[in-house]
Design an enzyme around this catalytic site. Structure first.
Site, PDB file in Angstrom:
ATOM      1  N   LYS A 200      17.388   3.490   0.208  1.00  0.00           N
ATOM      2  CA  LYS A 200      18.331   3.354   1.331  1.00  0.00           C
ATOM      3  C   LYS A 200      19.521   2.542   0.849  1.00  0.00           C
ATOM      4  CE  LYS A 200      15.115   3.077   5.223  1.00  0.00           C
ATOM      5  NZ  LYS A 200      14.511   2.110   6.168  1.00  0.00           N
TER       6      LYS A 200
ATOM      7  N   GLU B 268       7.412   3.180  -7.013  1.00  0.00           N
ATOM      8  CA  GLU B 268       7.657   2.651  -5.666  1.00  0.00           C
ATOM      9  C   GLU B 268       7.889   3.759  -4.645  1.00  0.00           C
ATOM     10  OE1 GLU B 268       7.146   0.671  -3.596  1.00  0.00           O
ATOM     11  OE2 GLU B 268       8.148  -1.240  -3.762  1.00  0.00           O
ATOM     12  N   ASP B 269       7.555   3.462  -3.409  1.00  0.00           N
ATOM     13  CA  ASP B 269       7.795   4.402  -2.312  1.00  0.00           C
ATOM     14  C   ASP B 269       9.258   4.379  -1.884  1.00  0.00           C
ATOM     15  OD1 ASP B 269       7.577   1.819  -1.364  1.00  0.00           O
ATOM     16  OD2 ASP B 269       6.135   2.277   0.211  1.00  0.00           O
TER      17      ASP B 269
ATOM     18  N   ASP C 234       4.129   3.563   6.364  1.00  0.00           N
ATOM     19  CA  ASP C 234       3.472   3.377   7.660  1.00  0.00           C
ATOM     20  C   ASP C 234       4.388   2.809   8.731  1.00  0.00           C
ATOM     21  OD1 ASP C 234       3.630   0.709   6.469  1.00  0.00           O
ATOM     22  OD2 ASP C 234       2.359   0.091   8.140  1.00  0.00           O
TER      23      ASP C 234
ATOM     24  N   PHE D 295      14.312   4.437   9.968  1.00  0.00           N
ATOM     25  CA  PHE D 295      12.938   4.064   9.637  1.00  0.00           C
ATOM     26  C   PHE D 295      12.080   5.314   9.491  1.00  0.00           C
ATOM     27  CE2 PHE D 295       8.663   2.412  10.254  1.00  0.00           C
ATOM     28  CZ  PHE D 295       8.704   1.331   9.383  1.00  0.00           C
ATOM     29  N   VAL D 296      11.523   5.473   8.304  1.00  0.00           N
ATOM     30  CA  VAL D 296      10.739   6.677   8.027  1.00  0.00           C
ATOM     31  C   VAL D 296       9.261   6.352   7.822  1.00  0.00           C
ATOM     32  CG1 VAL D 296      12.666   7.981   7.043  1.00  0.00           C
ATOM     33  CG2 VAL D 296      11.279   6.544   5.535  1.00  0.00           C
TER      34      VAL D 296
ATOM     35  N   LYS E 272       0.818  -1.194   0.000  1.00  0.00           N
ATOM     36  CA  LYS E 272       0.000   0.000   0.000  1.00  0.00           C
ATOM     37  C   LYS E 272       0.856   1.250   0.000  1.00  0.00           C
ATOM     38  CE  LYS E 272      -3.052  -2.266   3.376  1.00  0.00           C
ATOM     39  NZ  LYS E 272      -3.452  -2.211   4.789  1.00  0.00           N
ATOM     40  N   GLY E 273       2.132   1.098   0.370  1.00  0.00           N
ATOM     41  CA  GLY E 273       2.994   2.248   0.633  1.00  0.00           C
ATOM     42  C   GLY E 273       3.151   3.220  -0.523  1.00  0.00           C
TER      43      GLY E 273
ATOM     44  N   ASP F  54      14.577  -0.782  -0.178  1.00  0.00           N
ATOM     45  CA  ASP F  54      15.355  -1.122   1.003  1.00  0.00           C
ATOM     46  C   ASP F  54      16.374  -2.185   0.567  1.00  0.00           C
ATOM     47  OD1 ASP F  54      15.614  -0.879   3.877  1.00  0.00           O
ATOM     48  OD2 ASP F  54      14.648  -2.815   4.055  1.00  0.00           O
TER      49      ASP F  54
ATOM     50  N   ARG G  92       0.408   6.947   7.407  1.00  0.00           N
ATOM     51  CA  ARG G  92       0.399   6.990   5.935  1.00  0.00           C
ATOM     52  C   ARG G  92      -0.120   8.333   5.435  1.00  0.00           C
ATOM     53  NH1 ARG G  92       1.376   1.773   3.940  1.00  0.00           N
ATOM     54  NH2 ARG G  92       0.464   0.034   5.056  1.00  0.00           N
TER      55      ARG G  92
HETATM   56  P1  5GP Z   1      12.672  -4.467   0.066  1.00  0.00           P
HETATM   57  O1  5GP Z   1      13.347  -3.455  -0.821  1.00  0.00           O
HETATM   58  O2  5GP Z   1      13.523  -4.772   1.290  1.00  0.00           O
HETATM   59  O3  5GP Z   1      12.260  -5.718  -0.632  1.00  0.00           O
HETATM   60  O4  5GP Z   1      11.317  -3.901   0.653  1.00  0.00           O
HETATM   61  C1  5GP Z   1      10.960  -2.561   0.558  1.00  0.00           C
HETATM   62  C2  5GP Z   1       9.692  -2.350   1.362  1.00  0.00           C
HETATM   63  O5  5GP Z   1      10.015  -2.329   2.759  1.00  0.00           O
HETATM   64  C3  5GP Z   1       9.085  -1.003   1.070  1.00  0.00           C
HETATM   65  O6  5GP Z   1       8.202  -1.043  -0.031  1.00  0.00           O
HETATM   66  C4  5GP Z   1       8.405  -0.679   2.384  1.00  0.00           C
HETATM   67  O7  5GP Z   1       7.130  -1.275   2.414  1.00  0.00           O
HETATM   68  C5  5GP Z   1       9.276  -1.332   3.426  1.00  0.00           C
HETATM   69  N1  5GP Z   1      10.217  -0.356   4.035  1.00  0.00           N
HETATM   70  C6  5GP Z   1      11.564  -0.296   3.866  1.00  0.00           C
HETATM   71  N2  5GP Z   1      12.112   0.727   4.557  1.00  0.00           N
HETATM   72  C7  5GP Z   1      11.082   1.348   5.176  1.00  0.00           C
HETATM   73  C8  5GP Z   1      11.006   2.519   6.033  1.00  0.00           C
HETATM   74  O8  5GP Z   1      11.973   3.193   6.392  1.00  0.00           O
HETATM   75  N3  5GP Z   1       9.757   2.858   6.471  1.00  0.00           N
HETATM   76  C9  5GP Z   1       8.640   2.166   6.121  1.00  0.00           C
HETATM   77  N4  5GP Z   1       7.471   2.603   6.601  1.00  0.00           N
HETATM   78  N5  5GP Z   1       8.671   1.066   5.316  1.00  0.00           N
HETATM   79  C10 5GP Z   1       9.883   0.676   4.840  1.00  0.00           C
HETATM   80 MG    MG Z   2       6.475  -0.664  -1.189  1.00  0.00          MG
END
Ligand code: 5GP
Ligand code: MG
Length: 190
Positions: free
Chosen positions: A138, A106-107, A166, A159-160, A50-51, A110, A172
């Site tokens: 990140k 994408e939001d 969220d 962590f943001v 949902k992000g 990570d 959100r």
């Molecule tokens: P990855 O890149 O590890 O597969 O997953 C990325 C997802 O982890 C993002 O879409 C988000 O949902 C979550 N995520 C990663 N870092 C953060 C953060 O700092 N804050 C929040 N709220 N979600 C995060």
């Molecule tokens: Mg996401």
């Protein structure tokens, strides 16, 4: 006052990292470039729920060419909060991506594991091209390489929340992006 601002969540946040105005600037710049690149290509914007909903809404409205949008919900299982690479589709796209130019919106990236999987999956389904716009990255946490054509902003390993992101489904609707106070996680429920 209308809307949830940083002042409304001051007790839970350490500091505001990216203002509402800066978020708009980042998104408008990327959307202008994408509008140029995709002119005449009828791109499909894919939003991972949902992000990325707020980012998709702002990004699509900043685009000056016709686009279509679709949504997908993914979950990754692993130890604790880390992605494992085993991705499950919870809710799939309703669009056939065969022959389509897909732009994933994408939001935050990570580890990159979820997105690397999605790029492969969309290519496997026959998309003509697959590119990415990510509002935040990140770099310190990256585990797998993903090519991000439209870059937003790099942030430190903190962590943001806000602008779609969220903690425990809250924050959100905050209109900027802020670093959450560790005491909020340590205390359990927000
Ligand atoms: P990855 O890149 O590890 O597969 O997953 C990325 C997802 O982890 C993002 O879409 C988000 O949902 C979550 N995520 C990663 N870092 C953060 C953060 O700092 N804050 C929040 N709220 N979600 C995060
Ligand atoms: Mg996401």
């Amino acid at each position: 006052m209308v809307g949830m601002r940083i002042a409304d969540v001051q007790e839970d946040t350490d500091h505001e990292l990216i203002s509402k105005e800066e978020i708009s600037d980042i998104i408008n710049r990327a959307a202008a470039q994408a509008s140029e690149d995709y002119r005449g290509k009828n791109p499909l914007l894919v939003c991972v729920l949902k992000g990325a909903v707020n980012t998709l809404a702002a990004f699509s409205q900043a685009m000056s060419i016709p686009v279509q949008m679709d949504f997908m919900s993914l979950s990754s299982y692993g130890s604790g909060t880390e992605s494992s690479g085993k991705i499950t589709v919870r809710q799939d796209l309703s669009t056939d991506v065969r022959g389509r130019h897909v732009l994933i919106v994408e939001d935050i990236i990570d580890s990159g594991i979820t997105l690397a999987w999605l790029v492969d999956e969309l290519k496997r389904r026959g998309a003509a091209s697959v590119e990415i716009f990510a509002l935040l990255e990140k770099p310190a946490r990256r585990k797998v390489n993903v090519d991000v054509k439209y870059k937003g902003r790099e942030i430190p390993d903190e962590f943001v929340v806000g602008f779609g992101l969220d903690y425990d489904e809250y924050y959100r609707n905050l209109d900027s992006i802020a670093v959450l106070k560790p005491s909020v996680y340590e205390g359990g429920q927000a």
